[in-house]
Design an enzyme around this catalytic site. Structure first.
Site, PDB file in Angstrom:
ATOM      1  CB  SER A  64      -0.915   0.029   1.228  1.00 40.26           C
ATOM      2  OG  SER A  64      -1.755  -1.097   1.257  1.00 40.26           O
TER       3      SER A  64
HETATM    4  N1  SAH Z   1      -1.126  -4.856   3.970  1.00 45.46           N
HETATM    5  C1  SAH Z   1      -0.336  -5.141   2.778  1.00 45.46           C
HETATM    6  C2  SAH Z   1      -0.979  -4.677   1.493  1.00 45.46           C
HETATM    7  C3  SAH Z   1      -1.990  -5.616   1.106  1.00 45.46           C
HETATM    8  S1  SAH Z   1      -2.584  -5.692  -0.541  1.00 45.46           S
HETATM    9  C4  SAH Z   1       1.059  -4.540   2.874  1.00 45.46           C
HETATM   10  O1  SAH Z   1       1.325  -3.798   3.821  1.00 45.46           O
HETATM   11  O2  SAH Z   1       1.861  -4.859   2.003  1.00 45.46           O
HETATM   12  C5  SAH Z   1      -3.998  -6.698  -0.120  1.00 45.46           C
HETATM   13  C6  SAH Z   1      -3.700  -8.122   0.271  1.00 45.46           C
HETATM   14  O3  SAH Z   1      -4.936  -8.730   0.637  1.00 45.46           O
HETATM   15  C7  SAH Z   1      -3.132  -8.976  -0.871  1.00 45.46           C
HETATM   16  O4  SAH Z   1      -1.941  -9.565  -0.469  1.00 45.46           O
HETATM   17  C8  SAH Z   1      -4.222 -10.006  -1.126  1.00 45.46           C
HETATM   18  O5  SAH Z   1      -3.722 -11.270  -1.526  1.00 45.46           O
HETATM   19  C9  SAH Z   1      -4.909 -10.078   0.227  1.00 45.46           C
HETATM   20  N2  SAH Z   1      -6.272 -10.594   0.207  1.00 45.46           N
HETATM   21  C10 SAH Z   1      -7.218 -10.440  -0.749  1.00 45.46           C
HETATM   22  N3  SAH Z   1      -8.352 -11.067  -0.391  1.00 45.46           N
HETATM   23  C11 SAH Z   1      -8.130 -11.644   0.830  1.00 45.46           C
HETATM   24  C12 SAH Z   1      -8.911 -12.426   1.729  1.00 45.46           C
HETATM   25  N4  SAH Z   1     -10.166 -12.758   1.455  1.00 45.46           N
HETATM   26  N5  SAH Z   1      -8.336 -12.825   2.889  1.00 45.46           N
HETATM   27  C13 SAH Z   1      -7.047 -12.490   3.208  1.00 45.46           C
HETATM   28  N6  SAH Z   1      -6.259 -11.760   2.386  1.00 45.46           N
HETATM   29  C14 SAH Z   1      -6.792 -11.334   1.217  1.00 45.46           C
END
Ligand code: SAH
Length: 215
Positions: A64
């Site tokens: 992010s």
């Molecule tokens: N917090 C992260 C950014 C996340 S991007 C950081 O600091 O880098 C969003 C993430 O959510 C992705 O890795 C994606 O695979 C995950 N994601 C998407 N749907 C999800 C779900 N249902 N349960 C858990 N993770 C999920």
């Protein structure tokens, strides 16, 4: 991996930019100033680490934007020792910010490859959140209730299980919407009452509903 004076200088500049955009919480700013964000990007992209932008981390996912990480972290109003659940571990950067804020962090990721990569990586730079492979829509009932919950992917609706797993007085921060999301902070006033506030528009990768690995 080294954290040079140059990197530290770039982080100071990043902090100035985030402050200008309206982040006031000193604890959040200190956490971001402390964490070497370039460690979370492939070495060929380290020069992008301190630009205030989201960045691809492989598996079609992104780390992010620093401002967004700061904004969500500020809304959580974390106090030392609180139990925090993060949905969407991704690179693990946001989890590290939560750890720096003194939280006990539980984080879930649904992409196995990403989960494994981040689980192996974070301890090598000194961060040890509890990491789980699973579906964030279901939360982590075995470890509930949580003081705070943060969702770092765009949710089409607020997952009911997450509201249930919040303590009374707890806060859930979640971007809600399909293409563009509205940042929502929800406070659980009592077992049956919630209060919701909107905090502007953001763009996240989607919170996916099926349990199978997304590619
Ligand atoms: N917090 C992260 C950014 C996340 S991007 C950081 O600091 O880098 C969003 C993430 O959510 C992705 O890795 C994606 O695979 C995950 N994601 C998407 N749907 C999800 C779900 N249902 N349960 C858990 N993770 C999920």
């Amino acid at each position: 991996m080294t954290d040079s004076y140059k990197h530290k200088g770039l982080r100071k500049q990043l902090i100035a930019i985030i402050k200008e955009k309206g982040i006031l919480d000193e604890n959040v700013l200190n956490a971001i100033e402390k964490i070497p964000r370039h460690f979370f990007l492939d070495s060929s992209f380290t020069e992008f680490a301190y630009i205030d932008k989201a960045f691809p981390i492989g598996n079609g996912q992104t780390i992010s934007q620093p401002y967004t990480v700061a904004f969500q972290s500020e809304l959580l109003k974390i106090k030392k020792g609180e139990k925090v659940l993060e949905v969407g571990t991704g690179s693990g950067y946001q989890a590290c910010v939560l750890l720096e804020l003194g939280a006990k962090v539980f984080t879930i990721e649904r992409q196995k490859a990403l989960y494994q990569k981040t689980k192996a990586f974070l301890p090598t730079i000194g961060y040890n959140p509890r990491m789980f492979y699973g579906d964030g829509y279901a939360g982590l009932p075995a470890y509930a209730p949580f003081d705070k919950i943060i969702v770092t992917a765009g949710a089409p609706f607020i997952p009911e299980a997450l509201v249930q797993q919040l303590k009374v007085g707890g806060i859930l921060v979640v971007p809600v919407g399909e293409d563009v999301q509205t940042m929502i902070s929800l406070t659980k006033i009592s077992e049956t009452q919630i209060e919701q506030k909107e905090h502007g528009s953001f763009r996240f990768v989607p919170l996916l509903e099926d349990k199978a690995d997304g590619k």
